[in-house]
Motif scaffolding. Structure first.
Motif, PDB file in Angstrom:
ATOM      1  N   GLN A   3      13.302   4.004  10.953  1.00 34.26           N
ATOM      2  CA  GLN A   3      12.069   4.561  10.393  1.00 34.26           C
ATOM      3  C   GLN A   3      10.881   3.639  10.629  1.00 34.26           C
ATOM      4  O   GLN A   3       9.760   4.115  10.899  1.00 34.26           O
ATOM      5  N   GLN A   4      11.103   2.335  10.554  1.00 36.57           N
ATOM      6  CA  GLN A   4      10.027   1.393  10.825  1.00 36.57           C
ATOM      7  C   GLN A   4       9.661   1.407  12.310  1.00 36.57           C
ATOM      8  O   GLN A   4       8.494   1.256  12.678  1.00 36.57           O
ATOM      9  N   MET A   5      10.659   1.577  13.175  1.00 40.07           N
ATOM     10  CA  MET A   5      10.398   1.603  14.617  1.00 40.07           C
ATOM     11  C   MET A   5       9.537   2.802  14.994  1.00 40.07           C
ATOM     12  O   MET A   5       8.692   2.722  15.894  1.00 40.07           O
ATOM     13  N   LYS A   6       9.732   3.935  14.317  1.00 40.30           N
ATOM     14  CA  LYS A   6       8.953   5.132  14.646  1.00 40.30           C
ATOM     15  C   LYS A   6       7.457   4.950  14.385  1.00 40.30           C
ATOM     16  O   LYS A   6       6.631   5.653  14.993  1.00 40.30           O
ATOM     17  N   LYS A   7       7.104   4.033  13.512  1.00 35.98           N
ATOM     18  CA  LYS A   7       5.694   3.816  13.197  1.00 35.98           C
ATOM     19  C   LYS A   7       4.994   2.916  14.212  1.00 35.98           C
ATOM     20  O   LYS A   7       3.793   2.722  14.138  1.00 35.98           O
ATOM     21  N   GLU A   8       5.760   2.334  15.141  1.00 35.57           N
ATOM     22  CA  GLU A   8       5.199   1.420  16.126  1.00 35.57           C
ATOM     23  C   GLU A   8       4.922   2.158  17.427  1.00 35.57           C
ATOM     24  O   GLU A   8       5.498   3.210  17.714  1.00 35.57           O
ATOM     25  N   ALA A   9       4.035   1.587  18.223  1.00 35.14           N
ATOM     26  CA  ALA A   9       3.685   2.154  19.516  1.00 35.14           C
ATOM     27  C   ALA A   9       4.403   1.397  20.624  1.00 35.14           C
ATOM     28  O   ALA A   9       4.869   0.278  20.435  1.00 35.14           O
ATOM     29  N   GLY A  10       4.497   2.057  21.789  1.00 42.52           N
ATOM     30  CA  GLY A  10       5.122   1.406  22.926  1.00 42.52           C
ATOM     31  C   GLY A  10       6.507   1.953  23.207  1.00 42.52           C
ATOM     32  O   GLY A  10       6.916   3.006  22.708  1.00 42.52           O
ATOM     33  N   ARG A  11       7.253   1.220  24.030  1.00 44.58           N
ATOM     34  CA  ARG A  11       8.586   1.627  24.430  1.00 44.58           C
ATOM     35  C   ARG A  11       9.580   0.522  24.075  1.00 44.58           C
ATOM     36  O   ARG A  11       9.210  -0.641  23.891  1.00 44.58           O
ATOM     37  N   ILE A  12      10.838   0.920  23.974  1.00 43.78           N
ATOM     38  CA  ILE A  12      11.896  -0.009  23.629  1.00 43.78           C
ATOM     39  C   ILE A  12      13.126   0.336  24.466  1.00 43.78           C
ATOM     40  O   ILE A  12      13.358   1.515  24.798  1.00 43.78           O
ATOM     41  N   ALA A  13      13.879  -0.677  24.818  1.00 52.33           N
ATOM     42  CA  ALA A  13      15.083  -0.459  25.615  1.00 52.33           C
ATOM     43  C   ALA A  13      16.154   0.222  24.758  1.00 52.33           C
ATOM     44  O   ALA A  13      16.315  -0.077  23.574  1.00 52.33           O
ATOM     45  N   ALA A  14      16.870   1.137  25.370  1.00 55.14           N
ATOM     46  CA  ALA A  14      17.923   1.844  24.641  1.00 55.14           C
ATOM     47  C   ALA A  14      19.017   0.897  24.177  1.00 55.14           C
ATOM     48  O   ALA A  14      19.582   1.067  23.086  1.00 55.14           O
ATOM     49  N   ILE A  15      19.298  -0.110  24.995  1.00 59.01           N
ATOM     50  CA  ILE A  15      20.341  -1.065  24.613  1.00 59.01           C
ATOM     51  C   ILE A  15      19.932  -1.863  23.394  1.00 59.01           C
ATOM     52  O   ILE A  15      20.779  -2.269  22.583  1.00 59.01           O
ATOM     53  N   ASP A  16      18.632  -2.090  23.195  1.00 62.07           N
ATOM     54  CA  ASP A  16      18.170  -2.813  22.004  1.00 62.07           C
ATOM     55  C   ASP A  16      18.377  -1.972  20.742  1.00 62.07           C
ATOM     56  O   ASP A  16      18.728  -2.522  19.685  1.00 62.07           O
ATOM     57  N   ILE A  17      18.169  -0.662  20.840  1.00 64.39           N
ATOM     58  CA  ILE A  17      18.418   0.205  19.686  1.00 64.39           C
ATOM     59  C   ILE A  17      19.898   0.203  19.342  1.00 64.39           C
ATOM     60  O   ILE A  17      20.290   0.052  18.174  1.00 64.39           O
ATOM     61  N   GLN A  18      20.743   0.350  20.356  1.00 64.25           N
ATOM     62  CA  GLN A  18      22.181   0.363  20.116  1.00 64.25           C
ATOM     63  C   GLN A  18      22.668  -0.974  19.562  1.00 64.25           C
ATOM     64  O   GLN A  18      23.508  -1.016  18.658  1.00 64.25           O
ATOM     65  N   ARG A  19      22.129  -2.066  20.110  1.00 65.69           N
ATOM     66  CA  ARG A  19      22.566  -3.396  19.654  1.00 65.69           C
ATOM     67  C   ARG A  19      22.146  -3.648  18.219  1.00 65.69           C
ATOM     68  O   ARG A  19      22.913  -4.220  17.429  1.00 65.69           O
ATOM     69  N   LYS A  20      20.941  -3.228  17.842  1.00 65.64           N
ATOM     70  CA  LYS A  20      20.461  -3.455  16.478  1.00 65.64           C
ATOM     71  C   LYS A  20      21.282  -2.675  15.464  1.00 65.64           C
ATOM     72  O   LYS A  20      21.698  -3.218  14.418  1.00 65.64           O
ATOM     73  N   VAL A  21      21.559  -1.407  15.750  1.00 64.11           N
ATOM     74  CA  VAL A  21      22.329  -0.581  14.818  1.00 64.11           C
ATOM     75  C   VAL A  21      23.760  -1.091  14.702  1.00 64.11           C
ATOM     76  O   VAL A  21      24.333  -1.160  13.601  1.00 64.11           O
ATOM     77  N   THR A  22      24.357  -1.492  15.810  1.00 65.64           N
ATOM     78  CA  THR A  22      25.737  -1.989  15.783  1.00 65.64           C
ATOM     79  C   THR A  22      25.834  -3.330  15.082  1.00 65.64           C
ATOM     80  O   THR A  22      26.796  -3.586  14.355  1.00 65.64           O
ATOM     81  N   ARG A  23      24.850  -4.186  15.281  1.00 65.72           N
ATOM     82  CA  ARG A  23      24.896  -5.523  14.680  1.00 65.72           C
ATOM     83  C   ARG A  23      24.856  -5.443  13.158  1.00 65.72           C
ATOM     84  O   ARG A  23      25.520  -6.245  12.482  1.00 65.72           O
ATOM     85  N   ILE A  24      24.116  -4.515  12.618  1.00 66.81           N
ATOM     86  CA  ILE A  24      24.055  -4.380  11.155  1.00 66.81           C
ATOM     87  C   ILE A  24      25.439  -4.086  10.591  1.00 66.81           C
ATOM     88  O   ILE A  24      25.852  -4.669   9.580  1.00 66.81           O
ATOM     89  N   PHE A  25      26.181  -3.209  11.247  1.00 68.03           N
ATOM     90  CA  PHE A  25      27.516  -2.889  10.745  1.00 68.03           C
ATOM     91  C   PHE A  25      28.500  -4.030  10.978  1.00 68.03           C
ATOM     92  O   PHE A  25      29.363  -4.295  10.131  1.00 68.03           O
TER      93      PHE A  25
END
Length: 496
Positions: free
Chosen positions: A346-368
């Motif tokens: 939800q915080q990422m959606k408020k930001e502008a620009g682009r992000i690597a797909a692997i960074d999204i996957q890594r962030k979500v997996t690391r939390i778990f």
């Protein structure tokens, strides 16, 4: 049975059951994998591309040889991404960091509680004053293993490439050293740990023991100063260990309160569990606790709410109840931590620009993957307070009943029955071998009994009262300092 004692038999039985039942029935695994906790799955590259409105780029081997490594897939940050929830199961636990350490410590704490409860019931029905309290030993071992687990987690921060975690641990360690040195000079009229009387009892017994061993030059003042400096260093070490658990507790508390905004009763319980270390601190402040309850002001006169003799038992019950409340709130804190994945999206959606797909996957997996680390950071401080209190009750000669006198004394030495003499030639070779084995066992038991008797003559209940009460109070103090700083950090500094 008579030779070993019922306590030792129960302890060996508990250790055997814990070892054999851990792969099949584990309380630690049930806590995480019972289906009450929900994790968030990371999105696949196909899902991210579909949300971004483009197809997955396909490259042949010839293109990869010509262009080298392919560029990472990027998507806009403001895509309409919703993470899929799934209950945590046993297979998911295989990827969790420090899961084996977590499972062993939690299961050991559960079995230690069972052994302690059995020992308490046994001592209520049988005069066990001449026996070693193995339930208290299990509690002390739980405290030591909890500190070892925190040390393992802190070493992980020290070995990381980023130096911010290391600096936080060192800062809290030096702050704890300063606070501990100030606390150790406070008079017993304000903080009633009983350290001074405990140290006096310890050094008097050490002086007698040293003279019996032939050490005539025994300097008590230097030894007292050395022990206090060592105790202050231990407090600094504990403060460094509890730095990140307190910071994480503040974050999960704020998120758990926000997560249960429509459940006021759960919010009240969460606030009470968060403030429970403050209650533990107040219980050892004599003017605010013992003196106030013994002489509570009521107009122009004063009344006695709780007598001074009954206050020690009441204090034990309050500490145990506060720990039980914090244990009951465990799942809410863990679910609040798992919800950080959705919160980050939800915080990422408020930001502008682009992000690597692997960074999204890594962030979500690391939390778990760090769920067990967060669980240990939440439960281990509770274990330190709880089992220090249980050891304080057993080793300090306290009572759960409020009407029993609790004057600590020296535990009497063990008295062993002398075996009957054996007549030579009256037994055959097999019986002689069995008799030799029994004599060896009895000799080993006698040596261990002498060692325990010497140790108990030095470490008297009066000294253990002061030491364990101070340790319980200090763990609560470190939790209060680090968690309040965490509230300030997450509530104000992070938002600004």
């Amino acid at each position: 049975m008579a030779l070993m004692g019922i306590q030792l038999v129960v302890s060996l039985l508990a250790a055997s059951i814990m070892q054999r039942m851990a792969p099949h029935c584990s309380f630690a695994r049930w806590l995480l994998c019972s289906g009450s906790l929900f994790r968030f799955k990371h999105p696949s590259e196909g899902e991210l591309c579909a949300l971004a409105g483009k197809q997955i780029p396909k490259q042949t081997r010839r293109d990869r040889r010509q262009n080298g490594e392919s560029k990472p897939l990027t998507v806009p940050k403001d895509i309409d991404l919703h993470l899929e929830k799934a209950p945590v199961n046993s297979l998911d636990a295989l990827v969790l960091r420090f899961f084996l350490e977590y499972q062993w410590l939690i299961d050991f704490a559960v079995y230690a509680t069972g052994v302690f409860l059995f020992t308490e019931c046994y001592c209520n029905f049988v005069d066990a004053s001449k026996e070693v309290n193995l339930g208290a030993i299990w509690c002390v071992l739980t405290v030591l293993f909890s500190l070892k687990t925190l040390h393992t987690l802190m070493s992980h921060y020290f070995l990381s490439e980023e130096g911010g975690e290391r600096s936080v641990c060192l800062a809290f360690g030096f702050l704890s050293l300063l606070v501990a040195m100030l606390v150790l000079v406070v008079r017993e009229d304000y903080l009633e740990f009983g350290l001074e009387s405990g140290f006096s009892s310890l050094f008097d017994n050490l002086e007698v023991f040293a003279k019996q061993q032939g050490y005539a030059d025994w300097s008590i003042p230097v030894t007292k100063l050395t022990v206090k400096l060592g105790l202050a260093a231990l407090c600094a070490y504990i403060g460094a260990l509890l730095a990140f658990p307190g910071l994480r507790l503040a974050q999960t508390h704020l998120d758990a309160v926000q997560m249960n905004s429509d459940r006021p009763l759960i919010q009240i319980l969460l606030h009470l569990s968060f403030l429970s270390p403050v209650v533990v601190l107040v219980l050892w402040v004599k003017p605010l606790a013992r003196d106030f309850l013994a002489n509570a002001p009521m107009g122009k006169s004063s009344i006695t709410i709780v007598s001074s003799d009954a206050f020690d038992s009441l204090r034990l019950w309050i500490v145990v109840a506060s720990c039980a409340l914090r244990l009951a709130m465990t799942r809410y804190h863990l679910q609040a931590y798992l919800n950080l994945a959705q919160k980050w999206v939800q915080q990422m959606k408020k930001e502008a620009g682009r992000i690597a797909a692997i960074d999204i996957q890594r962030k979500v997996t690391r939390i778990f993957c760090y769920l067990t680390v967060i669980t240990l950071q939440y439960l281990v401080p509770v274990f330190l307070i709880l089992f220090s209190t249980l050891a304080l009750k057993a080793l300090g000669d306290f009572s759960w009943c409020t009407g029993v006198e609790q004057d600590p004394g020296v535990t009497p030495a063990l008295l062993l029955p002398t075996p009957a003499p054996v007549l030579p030639g009256a037994l055959d070779e097999d019986e002689e071998g069995m008799e030799d084995t029994e004599e060896d066992i009895q000799a080993t038991v006698a040596r261990l009994s002498e060692a325990f008797a010497a140790l108990r003559s030095v470490l008297t209940p009066l000294f253990l009262r002061g030491l364990l009460a101070f340790l319980t109070w200090w763990v609560a103090a470190c939790q209060v300092i680090s968690s309040l700083f965490g509230i300030y950090f997450h509530q104000y500094l992070m938002q600004n």
